[in-house]
Design an enzyme around this catalytic site. Structure first.
Site, short mmCIF file in Angstrom:
data_model
loop_
_atom_site.label_atom_id
_atom_site.label_comp_id
_atom_site.label_asym_id
_atom_site.label_seq_id
_atom_site.Cartn_x
_atom_site.Cartn_y
_atom_site.Cartn_z
CD GLU A 11 82.80 19.97 80.41
OE1 GLU A 11 82.46 19.72 79.22
OE2 GLU A 11 83.77 20.67 80.69
CD1 TRP A 19 89.29 26.57 76.18
CD2 TRP A 19 89.57 25.73 78.23
NE1 TRP A 19 90.01 25.42 76.04
CE2 TRP A 19 90.20 24.87 77.28
CE3 TRP A 19 89.64 25.41 79.58
CZ2 TRP A 19 90.86 23.71 77.67
CZ3 TRP A 19 90.29 24.25 79.95
CH2 TRP A 19 90.89 23.41 79.00
#
Length: 536
Positions: free
Chosen positions: A310, A516
């Site tokens: 990320e 998630w």
């Protein structure tokens, strides 16, 4: 240690219908076999119901069968944890073959999503005996808000194998969940989630010095589990060379569910900074990752590696300027080292804006070396913009007034497909948590705020299992839900909106879904059930 935070889900207008019962036959002993219908969410055009069968007798019930009529205009569109058939308006739900006998005092639950507003069933029977419903005088519907979820049956002693089919159900297990959250690998089993998963992503390994490294040795392989905490009821030992921690628990879980795969994920929001150095020597990085994942102490636990960078050639917690080819080169090196028999996957940005993070890296160039890609289609909006405007953090589609163009799930999916990435190598992301603001006066999206709403572990973020009770949904927009309670405003997915998103995934030919993360779900796995059933 957490990523940019992934979690979410459900709540709604709660209405419970307590159905009066009569004893069934003397053959099952004294007492009654009872059935309760609880409408946990009702959004007008649809509703969700949980049905609980309780054995109030003093003898085991080998199996149960619930029959009932639904009023005209109401139908069941999806269901879980029972086999349901229909003839006209008459529905029959029978116990799953693997569930086993219902012990005295035990309960079993199944659920369904229905069309139209909730209306009580009629002519209900359980194992042939009357259980009330709309035609039973003593079955008086009452509107209440359940304070706790209905009880569920313990998992079967011999669980069914995980779904080996083409549709992938992939869930993250957060390494740090074993601490304050007290969420362990055993919970994946007891919640019924293990039977619905195809793959577990273990998050996270670290990336330092251009290498894959251990993230938390105590949680990973050193913590000693007691018999009560352990997946299989056997305590860890302190024998020399014995594996402990979550790695050993995952090993045991895989023995119970032979088709379940486990992938070790590296990076995440906090630990992505090391990828910049790794990109300078992808071959050395891949070698370090292979040696760690295939360490003889736990080589049998993992079926491959996942990269959660990320973000390549863009900014996350830190900024990377390694160039548009860095991701492609890193994945190529990993595939060369791990070979064709191991899984190599990646969680990537879901920024579908023009010139955004998807455009910053060559994801299409990496796809031939990846088993699949997971665009993180959540966290688009949240209280990191403290004053708002309020917006759902995981919109499936655009809507009038959305704060940022390209910040919705379908935009990311269509952009990735337009670059030549096969649809069946894309998984849709779901958050098992919500994001919220406080100081909000407007019920619909687009309101101003004064900051992040209070959260159990972090301001502005809360698990679905909490929000479903503390701040039930008050509306839906762009394929997801939102809620206003007091001055707090939250957005999160519900079983119903997940059902819609899974329909979208199937219509797009996607390879499945991921989420998630596991600890955000309820103790009986409401959200993963919606994911798994929605992909069938």
């Amino acid at each position: 240690m957490r990523r940019s935070i992934r979690r979410a889900l459900w709540a709604g207008v709660a209405a419970a219908v307590a159905v009066a019962v009569v004893p069934v036959t003397a053959a099952i002993g004294a007492g009654s076999l009872t059935t309760t219908f609880a409408a946990s969410s009702d959004w007008g055009s649809g509703h969700e119901v949980r049905v609980t069968v309780t054995n109030g007798t003093d003898a085991p019930v080998a199996s149960w069968r619930v029959e009932f009529d639904l009023p005209a205009g109401t139908t069941i569109s999806s269901f879980w944890d029972a086999d349901v058939t229909r003839s006209g308006n008459r529905y029959v739900a029978v116990q799953k073959s693997w569930a086993g006998a219902l012990a005295p005092g035990a309960s079993a639950s199944w659920g369904y999503v229905g069309t139209g507003g909730y209306r009580a069933p009629a002519n209900c029977t359980v194992n042939g005996g009357a259980c009330g419903g709309g035609t039973t005088p003593t079955a008086t519907p009452t509107t209440v808000r359940p304070t706790t979820p209905p009880p569920t049956t313990p998992p079967p002693t011999t669980p069914p194998p995980s779904n080996p089919g083409a549709q992938k159900v992939v869930g993250y297990f957060a390494q740090w969940g074993v601490y304050q959250r007290a969420y362990h690998v055993k919970n994946i089993h007891t919640s019924g989630s293990a039977a619905k998963l195809t793959h577990i992503l273990y998050a996270f390994g670290n990336t330092t010095g251009g290498r894959c490294t251990i993230g938390d040795s105590y949680a990973d392989y050193d913590r000693a589990y007691s018999a009560a905490e352990s997946v299989d009821g056997v305590a860890d030992t302190w024998d020399a060379g014995a594996l402990r921690g979550s790695f050993n628990q995952l090993r045991k879980l895989k023995r119970m569910y032979p088709n379940l795969k486990v992938i070790w994920s590296f990076g995440g929001w906090t630990w992505s900074g090391g990828f910049t150095q790794a990109a300078q020597n992808p071959t050395a990085f891949a070698e370090s990752c292979y040696n760690l994942v295939e360490d003889p102490r736990w080589a049998d636990v993992f079926d491959g590696i996942d990269i959660d960078w990320e973000y390549p050639n863009a900014c996350g917690l830190t900024c990377d300027a390694s160039g548009p080819n860095s991701f492609k080169n890193l994945i190529s090196a990993l595939r060369s080292r791990f070979g064709s028999s191991n899984l190599v996957t990646a969680a990537i940005t879901a920024d579908g804006s023009n010139g955004g993070k998807i455009d910053a890296a060559d994801y299409a160039g990496a796809i031939n070396n990846l088993n699949w890609l997971m665009p993180m289609t959540y966290d688009y909006f949240g209280a990191f913009a403290a004053q708002g405007p309020t917006a759902p953090h995981s919109p499936l589609t655009s809507y009038a007034g959305i704060p940022q163009q390209g910040f919705w799930s379908d935009a990311a999916i269509q952009k990735l497909k337009s670059k030549g990435i096969p649809a069946n190598k894309l998984l849709l992301g779901i958050g098992f948590y919500g994001r919220g603001w406080t100081g909000v006066t407007q019920a619909t999206p687009g309101g101003t705020a004064t900051g992040a709403a209070p959260g159990t572990y972090e301001a502005g973020i809360e698990d679905y299992k909490v929000l479903k009770n503390t701040c039930p949904t008050t509306g839906t927009i762009a394929g997801t839900a939102y809620a206003k309670c007091g001055s707090n405003w939250w957005s999160y997915d519900t079983p119903a909106t997940i059902g819609g998103k899974m329909s979208y995934a199937k219509s797009q030919g996607l390879g499945g879904a991921f989420f998630w993360e596991l600890s955000g779900d309820t103790s009986n796995g409401e959200l993963i059930t919606a994911v798994a059933n929605g992909l069938r």
